[in-house]
Scaffold this active site. Sequence first.
Site, PDB file in Angstrom:
ATOM      1  N   GLY A  10      -8.372   1.052  -5.849  1.00 27.54           N
ATOM      2  CA  GLY A  10      -7.123   0.453  -5.393  1.00 27.54           C
ATOM      3  C   GLY A  10      -7.364  -0.911  -4.766  1.00 27.54           C
ATOM      4  O   GLY A  10      -8.481  -1.460  -4.840  1.00 27.54           O
ATOM      5  N   PHE A  11      -6.351  -1.430  -4.145  1.00 25.14           N
ATOM      6  CA  PHE A  11      -6.391  -2.797  -3.600  1.00 25.14           C
ATOM      7  C   PHE A  11      -7.473  -2.960  -2.515  1.00 25.14           C
ATOM      8  O   PHE A  11      -8.473  -3.665  -2.699  1.00 25.14           O
ATOM      9  CB  PHE A  11      -4.993  -3.121  -3.066  1.00 25.14           C
ATOM     10  N   LEU A  35      -7.589   7.524  -9.995  1.00 27.07           N
ATOM     11  CA  LEU A  35      -6.982   6.567 -10.939  1.00 27.07           C
ATOM     12  C   LEU A  35      -5.521   6.916 -11.203  1.00 27.07           C
ATOM     13  O   LEU A  35      -5.122   7.218 -12.331  1.00 27.07           O
ATOM     14  CB  LEU A  35      -7.787   6.449 -12.241  1.00 27.07           C
ATOM     15  N   THR A  36      -4.734   6.897 -10.149  1.00 21.81           N
ATOM     16  CA  THR A  36      -3.287   7.008 -10.301  1.00 21.81           C
ATOM     17  C   THR A  36      -2.790   5.682 -10.877  1.00 21.81           C
ATOM     18  O   THR A  36      -3.602   4.780 -11.152  1.00 21.81           O
ATOM     19  CB  THR A  36      -2.602   7.217  -8.930  1.00 21.81           C
ATOM     20  N   ASP A  59      -9.819  13.816  -7.674  1.00 22.71           N
ATOM     21  CA  ASP A  59      -8.741  13.906  -6.681  1.00 22.71           C
ATOM     22  C   ASP A  59      -9.339  14.292  -5.331  1.00 22.71           C
ATOM     23  O   ASP A  59     -10.118  15.257  -5.257  1.00 22.71           O
ATOM     24  CB  ASP A  59      -7.766  14.987  -7.175  1.00 22.71           C
ATOM     25  N   THR A 123      -2.667   2.989   9.146  1.00 28.29           N
ATOM     26  CA  THR A 123      -1.804   1.806   9.007  1.00 28.29           C
ATOM     27  C   THR A 123      -0.968   1.581  10.267  1.00 28.29           C
ATOM     28  O   THR A 123      -0.662   2.546  10.982  1.00 28.29           O
ATOM     29  CB  THR A 123      -0.850   2.004   7.795  1.00 28.29           C
ATOM     30  N   ASP A 124      -0.576   0.335  10.488  1.00 32.56           N
ATOM     31  CA  ASP A 124       0.309   0.054  11.634  1.00 32.56           C
ATOM     32  C   ASP A 124       1.685   0.685  11.450  1.00 32.56           C
ATOM     33  O   ASP A 124       2.465   0.794  12.392  1.00 32.56           O
ATOM     34  CB  ASP A 124       0.448  -1.468  11.869  1.00 32.56           C
ATOM     35  N   GLU A 125       1.976   1.121  10.211  1.00 33.06           N
ATOM     36  CA  GLU A 125       3.298   1.690   9.946  1.00 33.06           C
ATOM     37  C   GLU A 125       3.501   3.033  10.645  1.00 33.06           C
ATOM     38  O   GLU A 125       4.634   3.501  10.762  1.00 33.06           O
ATOM     39  CB  GLU A 125       3.534   1.807   8.436  1.00 33.06           C
ATOM     40  N   TYR A 147       6.131   7.982   3.651  1.00 34.40           N
ATOM     41  CA  TYR A 147       4.771   7.422   3.556  1.00 34.40           C
ATOM     42  C   TYR A 147       4.126   7.352   4.936  1.00 34.40           C
ATOM     43  O   TYR A 147       3.053   7.914   5.166  1.00 34.40           O
ATOM     44  CB  TYR A 147       4.803   6.018   2.926  1.00 34.40           C
ATOM     45  N   SER A 148       4.810   6.666   5.877  1.00 32.93           N
ATOM     46  CA  SER A 148       4.168   6.488   7.190  1.00 32.93           C
ATOM     47  C   SER A 148       4.073   7.813   7.950  1.00 32.93           C
ATOM     48  O   SER A 148       3.125   8.028   8.709  1.00 32.93           O
ATOM     49  CB  SER A 148       4.899   5.413   8.005  1.00 32.93           C
ATOM     50  N   LYS A 151       0.956   9.496   6.760  1.00 35.67           N
ATOM     51  CA  LYS A 151      -0.239   8.850   7.340  1.00 35.67           C
ATOM     52  C   LYS A 151      -0.413   9.264   8.801  1.00 35.67           C
ATOM     53  O   LYS A 151      -1.527   9.480   9.272  1.00 35.67           O
ATOM     54  CB  LYS A 151      -0.137   7.321   7.231  1.00 35.67           C
ATOM     55  N   VAL A 203      14.886  -9.874  -2.800  1.00 40.11           N
ATOM     56  CA  VAL A 203      14.563  -9.766  -1.372  1.00 40.11           C
ATOM     57  C   VAL A 203      15.512  -8.743  -0.737  1.00 40.11           C
ATOM     58  O   VAL A 203      16.728  -8.867  -0.875  1.00 40.11           O
ATOM     59  CB  VAL A 203      14.715 -11.146  -0.681  1.00 40.11           C
ATOM     60  N   ASN A 246       9.963 -11.446   5.639  1.00 42.88           N
ATOM     61  CA  ASN A 246       9.824 -11.326   4.182  1.00 42.88           C
ATOM     62  C   ASN A 246      10.372 -12.565   3.486  1.00 42.88           C
ATOM     63  O   ASN A 246       9.847 -12.992   2.452  1.00 42.88           O
ATOM     64  CB  ASN A 246      10.545 -10.064   3.688  1.00 42.88           C
TER      65      ASN A 246
END
Length: 312
Positions: A10-11, A35-36, A59, A123-125, A147-148, A151, A203, A246
Amino acid sequence: MRILVTGGAGFIGSNFIRYMLGRYPDYQIINLDKLTYAGNLDNCKDYESNPNYTFVQGDIADEKVVDESAQKVDVIINFAAETHVDRSNNESAPFLQTNIIGVKTLMEAALKHNHERFFQISTDEVYGDIMEGHFSEESVLKPSNPYSASKAAAEMLAMAYHRTHKLPVVISRCSNNYGPYQYPEKIVPFFIKKLMNGEKVPVYGDGANVRDWLHVDDHSRAIDLILHKGKIGEVYNISANEEHSNLDITKRILNILGYLEDRIEFVKDRPGHDVRYAIDASKIRNELGWEPSVKFEMGFEEVVNWYKNNFI
Ligand code: NAD
């Protein structure tokens, strides 16, 4: 050191492996990635033949696969996750499965093989949003979307394993990253791709939502420090205090690529959209001596141009 990096296609994971192989030529790295849609082995192409690097497709919630890799290493650094907020709003099951059950599976393996460290990349989220001021590591976690929330759940599980099973856990909470090799669903590569396809950029709302931006290489340097010098059982915020709306990010992209603002299209806001993320990173700065080294203006322009040259 022998490291199991999960989510390394990933990134951030792929950039982190590149950084570590360059910095520590004697470290062994296994990259375990399912590898999603977000994982891409092209992100690892420049180091795939490095003798200290091995790729395993699998996985993190699969006990057998995890055990086979975990027995060969001293530490796990868990980047693997479902990461896109919009996707989690539409369907949260894969987020709970990977981001919580996957973390549990990794921690069981880390316990079984007496690992030196279990590093959960968070994550900060997890803090949710804040209108004024900054969250410290002691702030209450109040995530706003599946998501957050997943996490945050993973962090709590990790800290419970630390207290109850003495698992040597460290956790980092980083702000938004920008850098090369990000899947084009997140704002920077997504907008660049749209522009280059002749489309407008969507946006959310009025674009006033604020994110705090850090170059992915500064994130890698922070993880390196926490891995080697961070205190077991501690959480570290990572931020350069580089807050941008943003809309500001969008205008920068337009400007760097030479497009006019008529390419902006304001669209219906994301439900529950966090207004502003802001964290206080003085702990990692004061205790571990970390400082961001990439200046935002220059780093951002370089990354936008990287995408311009790599989407063709
Ligand atoms: P990404 O979506 O680009 O990559 C995630 C990787 O995990 C992909 O390669 C994917 O194939 C893999 N993966 C997903 N599910 C898996 C599973 N069940 N088993 C094995 N591999 C699996 O994500 P990213 O942006 O690189 O984020 C990496 C980590 O950093 C995440 O944990 C994320 O929460 C955290 N983080 C990201 C940011 C950011 O700005 N991108 C900021 C702070 C923290």
